[in-house]
Design a protein around this motif. Structure first.
Motif, PDB file in Angstrom:
ATOM      1  N   ASN A 238       2.130   1.116  -5.266  1.00 25.55           N
ATOM      2  CA  ASN A 238       1.232   0.057  -4.796  1.00 25.55           C
ATOM      3  C   ASN A 238       0.787  -0.882  -5.914  1.00 25.55           C
ATOM      4  O   ASN A 238       0.922  -0.597  -7.109  1.00 25.55           O
ATOM      5  CB  ASN A 238       0.019   0.658  -4.080  1.00 25.55           C
ATOM      6  CG  ASN A 238      -0.813   1.540  -4.980  1.00 25.55           C
ATOM      7  OD1 ASN A 238      -1.490   1.077  -5.883  1.00 25.55           O
ATOM      8  ND2 ASN A 238      -0.742   2.856  -4.743  1.00 25.55           N
TER       9      ASN A 238
ATOM     10  N   ASN B  61       4.165  -7.411   1.133  1.00 28.96           N
ATOM     11  CA  ASN B  61       4.267  -5.964   1.253  1.00 28.96           C
ATOM     12  C   ASN B  61       5.234  -5.408   0.208  1.00 28.96           C
ATOM     13  O   ASN B  61       5.667  -6.124  -0.697  1.00 28.96           O
ATOM     14  CB  ASN B  61       4.677  -5.554   2.678  1.00 28.96           C
ATOM     15  CG  ASN B  61       6.061  -6.071   3.055  1.00 28.96           C
ATOM     16  OD1 ASN B  61       6.873  -6.427   2.200  1.00 28.96           O
ATOM     17  ND2 ASN B  61       6.336  -6.120   4.345  1.00 28.96           N
TER      18      ASN B  61
ATOM     19  N   HIS C 228       0.829  -1.207   0.000  1.00 28.14           N
ATOM     20  CA  HIS C 228       0.000   0.000   0.000  1.00 28.14           C
ATOM     21  C   HIS C 228       0.861   1.255   0.000  1.00 28.14           C
ATOM     22  O   HIS C 228       0.415   2.331   0.412  1.00 28.14           O
ATOM     23  CB  HIS C 228      -0.929  -0.011   1.213  1.00 28.14           C
ATOM     24  CG  HIS C 228      -1.812  -1.229   1.279  1.00 28.14           C
ATOM     25  ND1 HIS C 228      -2.764  -1.513   0.312  1.00 28.14           N
ATOM     26  CD2 HIS C 228      -1.853  -2.261   2.165  1.00 28.14           C
ATOM     27  CE1 HIS C 228      -3.373  -2.655   0.621  1.00 28.14           C
ATOM     28  NE2 HIS C 228      -2.840  -3.123   1.723  1.00 28.14           N
TER      29      HIS C 228
ATOM     30  N   THR D  59      -2.229  -1.879  -6.771  1.00 30.12           N
ATOM     31  CA  THR D  59      -3.389  -1.466  -7.561  1.00 30.12           C
ATOM     32  C   THR D  59      -2.950  -0.718  -8.813  1.00 30.12           C
ATOM     33  O   THR D  59      -3.477  -0.932  -9.914  1.00 30.12           O
ATOM     34  CB  THR D  59      -4.320  -0.577  -6.714  1.00 30.12           C
ATOM     35  OG1 THR D  59      -4.749  -1.320  -5.571  1.00 30.12           O
ATOM     36  CG2 THR D  59      -5.530  -0.141  -7.519  1.00 30.12           C
TER      37      THR D  59
END
Length: 229
Positions: A160, A187, A156, A162
């Motif tokens: 990231n 991560n 995140h 996404t």
């Protein structure tokens, strides 16, 4: 009396071995969005094991492995210092190894530089490990290249997962030979998965350079990292 500061210059780490070179892997470490300090040593160390694996497996195939030490540890907005240094490195590699194809391997900040510079005539493949790929970055320069993206679903950070998924979906329009592997819960630093990622990236690099064939799930954008044998 004040001594003038020398302007910083990018540097390539020395290659190991003196065999004839038939292909090059250029490693691009991470860094910060903005910083005018020198290169980030810890980011270089994060690619040390990958560089060693590429060197060991690539030596019989004439693979030269270099890591780029940037002038600055930051991208620095419109200056795009990391990409500027990467273009310099590609021109320098073309001078040293005339005609040798290059695979760019970028981590985080270095991932953005790798994808930005993929249109250089020497580049045949690009690998991004948790790459920073902001929305709106172009994909047309990837045409004719092979692409690998590895990202943890638990990343995140500013770089990231996404964003890299959105980028990969857009990139498939121009580069169908694309693989994006997701690491569930991983991560940004992916420390537990380093061995698997290094093996996958090395296999991708050697396959792209036609040194060793590898069974990679190309054309996929949402697959899991395969188990290591």
């Amino acid at each position: 009396m004040f001594r003038a500061h020398r302007p910083r210059t990018p540097q390539l780490t020395p290659r190991q071995g003196d065999e004839p070179v038939s292909g090059v892997a250029l490693l691009l470490p991470g860094g910060f969005l903005r910083s005018r300090t020198g290169p980030l040593k810890v980011a270089e160390l994060g690619l040390r094991d990958l560089a060693a694996e590429l060197t060991d497996r690539g030596r019989p195939h004439g693979l030269a492995v270099h890591l780029l030490r940037y002038r600055y540890s930051g991208w620095n907005g419109d200056d795009a210092d990391t990409a500027v240094d990467t273009r310099w490195a590609l021109d320098e590699l073309a001078r040293r190894y005339d005609g040798a194809p290059v695979v760019l391997i970028g981590n985080s900040l270095g991932g953005r530089a790798a994808f930005w510079c993929a249109g250089h005539p020497s580049v045949v493949g690009v690998a991004g490990i948790a790459p920073w790929l902001p929305s709106g970055d172009t994909v047309d320069q990837l045409a004719g290249r092979r692409v690998l993206i590895v990202h943890g679903t638990g990343d995140h950070s500013a770089a990231n997962a996404t964003q890299s998924l959105e980028y990969a979906l857009r990139a498939r329009r121009v580069v169908p030979d694309l693989a994006r592997y997701e690491i569930p819960g991983g991560n940004h630093f992916l420390l537990r998965e380093t061995g698997d990622i290094n093996a996958l990236t090395t296999a991708f690099t050697l396959d792209t350079l036609k040194a060793e064939p590898a069974a990679l799930a190309t054309g996929a954008v949402c697959t899991r990292l395969p188990a290591r044998a």
